[in-house]
Write a protein that holds these residues in place. Structure first.
Motif, PDB file in Angstrom:
ATOM      1  N   ARG A 363       0.959  -1.041   0.083  1.00  0.00           N
ATOM      2  CA  ARG A 363       0.160   0.048  -0.066  1.00  0.00           C
ATOM      3  C   ARG A 363       0.902   1.235   0.047  1.00  0.00           C
ATOM      4  N   PRO A 364       0.356   2.354  -0.172  1.00  0.00           N
ATOM      5  CA  PRO A 364       1.232   3.696  -0.269  1.00  0.00           C
ATOM      6  C   PRO A 364       1.923   3.864   1.009  1.00  0.00           C
ATOM      7  N   TRP A 365       1.333   3.350   2.014  1.00  0.00           N
ATOM      8  CA  TRP A 365       1.757   3.714   3.432  1.00  0.00           C
ATOM      9  C   TRP A 365       2.746   2.718   3.972  1.00  0.00           C
ATOM     10  N   ALA A 388       4.597   7.867   6.952  1.00  0.00           N
ATOM     11  CA  ALA A 388       3.311   7.400   6.505  1.00  0.00           C
ATOM     12  C   ALA A 388       2.126   7.206   7.237  1.00  0.00           C
ATOM     13  N   ALA A 389       1.064   7.256   6.779  1.00  0.00           N
ATOM     14  CA  ALA A 389      -0.222   7.162   7.774  1.00  0.00           C
ATOM     15  C   ALA A 389      -1.087   6.368   6.850  1.00  0.00           C
ATOM     16  N   LEU A 390      -2.016   5.486   7.535  1.00  0.00           N
ATOM     17  CA  LEU A 390      -3.089   5.050   7.075  1.00  0.00           C
ATOM     18  C   LEU A 390      -4.246   6.038   6.973  1.00  0.00           C
ATOM     19  N   SER A 391      -5.277   5.557   6.252  1.00  0.00           N
ATOM     20  CA  SER A 391      -6.383   6.536   6.201  1.00  0.00           C
ATOM     21  C   SER A 391      -6.945   6.662   7.353  1.00  0.00           C
ATOM     22  N   ALA A 409       4.315   3.969  17.087  1.00  0.00           N
ATOM     23  CA  ALA A 409       2.979   4.406  15.996  1.00  0.00           C
ATOM     24  C   ALA A 409       2.317   5.221  16.888  1.00  0.00           C
ATOM     25  N   GLU A 410       1.748   6.400  16.168  1.00  0.00           N
ATOM     26  CA  GLU A 410       0.803   7.108  16.339  1.00  0.00           C
ATOM     27  C   GLU A 410      -0.742   6.829  16.169  1.00  0.00           C
ATOM     28  N   VAL A 411      -1.513   6.505  17.280  1.00  0.00           N
ATOM     29  CA  VAL A 411      -2.784   6.123  17.178  1.00  0.00           C
ATOM     30  C   VAL A 411      -3.807   6.954  17.418  1.00  0.00           C
ATOM     31  N   ASN A 438       2.994   7.022  11.351  1.00  0.00           N
ATOM     32  CA  ASN A 438       4.388   6.579  11.753  1.00  0.00           C
ATOM     33  C   ASN A 438       5.063   8.156  11.549  1.00  0.00           C
ATOM     34  N   ARG A 439       5.323   8.895  12.730  1.00  0.00           N
ATOM     35  CA  ARG A 439       5.909  10.066  12.851  1.00  0.00           C
ATOM     36  C   ARG A 439       7.308   9.657  12.713  1.00  0.00           C
TER      37      ARG A 439
END
Lengths: 470, 470
Positions: A363-365, A388-391, A409-411, A438-439
């Motif tokens: 996936r792009p992320w 990257a970040a998921l939608s 992970a930033e949730v 993911n910062r």
């Protein structure tokens, strides 16, 4: 100023099960560390005067192209998205229009993304030679001097000499019978049609206007409607779709009186099958090419490719191709590998997935891999790339447990946003609006355990997406 | 009163990768739903006057034997644990001692756990015949009437007729050359040595005392020291180990003057290799035996066995054996499958695990399957059987996350005990004393994510264990 144009339109069935529609041959590292696409880009970039490459690919592969370019630190001359497949003549037309808009004098070197060239010096010389012919208005095809009587390629018969190593094209001929191929080899005036070309972009458009005006008109209209989305140039879909589908060979090269050929011996292969990969790969004294964890007894002239965390043992076999992936293994006689297509057709007919996706999906992320599945649960390993970040999303039919196993992970979960470190977990209740980001500068790896009555990928409501997928 | 004695001592290398040391051939469902061991038990149980079977097996396989008996609802005449392998004569001696202690008149039917018999009626007739000879004091071997010139079995030459279908044994002969095997087949007086026997238990002990007194002495002493542990009879290890290792053929049958043979045609096979499994299995019109998810093109006379969640595709191959498991795939020419042993030897020499265990490992409480692994984490699917409990344990180097995906788990974590339902999770910090138990009537399935610097199975301190393993 030489503008490489990489045609990345392959559909990826001939090297199944390693290649899939979602991950075709050009994106695989078949020989060495880099993918064929990356090797092609790198080879082009090393040419004198080369500009950042223009890539033509499908919507489905756009993120893969972007990432693979980024991974080798190559600049981007534009990623043009073909809304539908229309063969090479329209794809090259889009690239030519894209180039002349910036540089009316642009010379373009058209290269399929999935070919191997072992002798780069010979290739470089041929490009220099073709470039000098192109300045005189020639449309140059690269012909490969045959070293055996191949029946799987089209041939180009050369005519009048234009220079030391350049000739008018007398004619293009279709894939021959063996006896014909042997005659071609003996006569020495035939070369394999490599699918690589070099010409001035404007000259290509002029010839297209003369010999295939409908193709040019469609490409022109589609390109006029182009919208830029992130790194991608998305041309008008309907406008492009109405144009005829045709190859550059038929639409232009066979018709123009300015077609030239530069024959070259550069260790070229289109790696069109597992047997041709075996033929170009380094092999051991018994003629075997092994990749990964292979243990063998009395095995000869075979290609064996194991996948991660799995071993393959062979005993007393010869002339086999054995290719293992997490969800499918192929065992084929080496001289029957063209029938991989038959297997892919059977998978299609059965409505299956193994020709479309690997178990691990890019996936792009980042990626996810479905590592286990039961009646009401599924376990995935998820990797989120740095930055990257998921939608921002929610699911109607499943809850999710996340356990971070590496990175931070930033949730986001409804109105809370918090960091999750290695060996920490959280729970995303059914219906919660959530996001994973993911910062950091290292990949985040986490294990997701889904629990619910329905676990399909289509149970997703995307509320926001940095990749334009919502 | 007929007492079946099942010898379950196979080491499980010849059907690798499906058989492993931890899960040998007899416990696999190779033909049909039941394992060969279960089929053997069921076949014995159906004989007139049959008592619950006595099983002789190794420590390592004791829980598997117990479970497989329970699964088919068969009573248990005793599970005798061989502390070390000493071949068949001592193993049968233990069973005979076990039987005469309860029933001095016991007649025993000795059967290897891993043989196939297709014609049960013929087998039943042969058993009845052998039983009548046994009452006259004969030690009866079952001979299989050969239907082809097999060179892989020992033969028994019959002598003087004792009855319609019983004969004195003239001699035992070793595995013959092909020409000799062909002569044996033509002469009609030779039978394959099946490894199945029928005799009075006391008579066997008497003959052992005469011809191999050291074997009997060791078995007697070991059995005298026997301790019962759960369902298992654990004999004295050192006492048993000092006895000679020998087969019943050498130690008794070749020496006694009371050896008889009952020849029978009962569709017998020892399934000693993948090719013999192919030979006895039902096959399609092209001679193929497929199990699981197999897609093939022009494939002939092959055995192809896919494993769960994985497909195998074959093209243009013939006379192959392809056996897939979650961590290893074998591709062998069918006439070379005896070299599976060579592969197993290579695995041993390399200090690997693939000949010992499957990725999914059976334990007395259920099973675990290592579904994913990374540098500092491992993911397992754990199944706990109804009523079962893991040991009370702790780890020095890893923390664990548990997510229940089916059933209700009772969790002990330090001083807390609580239930965890489907879609609930908990965390077991490093060093915590913990236990997992299933008090319910359905299996508990859970996903365990381990996180830590070392994730080996040996990082475990067992504080209490209902299976006597602490």
């Amino acid at each position: 100023m030489l503008h490489p144009v990489i045609l990345s339109g392959g559909s990826g069935s001939r090297l199944w099960p390693l290649s899939r529609q979602n991950l075709p041959k050009q994106f695989l590292a078949l020989i060495g560390e880099l993918s064929l696409f990356q090797e092609t880009v790198r080879r082009a970039e090393a040419l004198p005067g080369a500009q950042p490459p223009v890539t033509v690919c499908s919507e489905e592969h756009r993120f893969m192209v972007g990432e693979q370019l980024q991974a080798i630190g190559v600049g981007n001359g534009g990623i043009l998205l073909e809304p539908v497949a229309r063969n090479t003549a329209p794809a090259i037309a889009l690239a030519a229009l894209h180039l002349v808009a910036k540089d009316p004098q642009a010379t373009m070197l058209v290269m399929p993304a999935d070919h191997l060239i072992e002798n780069e010096a010979a290739f470089r010389d041929a490009v220099a030679h073709a470039a000098s012919l192109a300045t005189e208005g020639w449309l140059v095809a690269f012909g490969i001097r045959p070293d055996y009587a191949e029946t799987g390629y089209g041939y180009i018969l050369r005519g009048q000499a234009l220079s030391d190593d350049g000739f008018r094209i007398e004619k293009f001929v279709e894939k021959p019978e063996l006896a014909t191929a042997e005659r071609y080899l003996a006569e020495g005036t035939y070369a394999w049609n490599s699918g690589m070309f070099l010409f001035q972009a404007q000259r290509y458009l002029d010839e297209l206007s003369r010999h295939a005006p409908a193709i040019l008109a469609a490409a022109r209209e589609a390109y006029a409607q182009a919208q830029t989305d992130l790194d991608f140039v998305r041309v008008g879909k309907d406008a492009f779709a109405v144009g005829p589908s045709d190859s550059i060979d038929y639409a232009v090269m066979e018709k123009t009186d300015r077609a030239a050929v530069v024959p070259v011996s550069c260790g070229w292969s289109d790696i069109g099958s597992w047997s041709s990969l075996w033929a170009v790969a380094e092999r051991d004294a018994d003629g075997n090419r092994y990749e990964g964890d292979v243990i063998s007894v009395d095995t000869r002239d075979s290609l064996v490719r194991a996948s991660e965390r799995r071993m393959i043992a062979t005993i007393g076999v010869e002339d086999l191709v054995i290719v293992d992936t997490p969800d499918a293994t192929l065992v084929a006689r080496k001289d029957r590998v063209q029938d991989v297509k038959t297997i892919v057709d059977k998978l299609k007919a059965a409505g299956r997935q193994e020709h479309l996706f690997h178990r691990k999906v890019y996936r792009p992320w980042g990626s996810y891999d479905s590592i286990d599945m039961g009646e009401r649960f599924q376990v995935k390993r998820i990797v989120v790339k740095p930055g990257a970040a998921l939608s921002l999303q929610k699911h109607h039919k499943r809850a999710e447990h996340w356990i971070v196993v590496s990175g931070v992970a930033e949730v986001t979960c409804d109105d809370k946003v918090f960091d999750l470190h290695e060996n920490e977990s959280t729970y995303i209740p059914l219906g919660s609006v959530h996001r994973l980001r993911n910062r950091g500068t290292e990949p985040v790896e986490l294990i997701e355990v889904q629990s619910g009555s329905y676990l399909g990928e289509d149970d997703i409501v995307r509320l926001e997406d940095v990749y334009g997928r919502s």
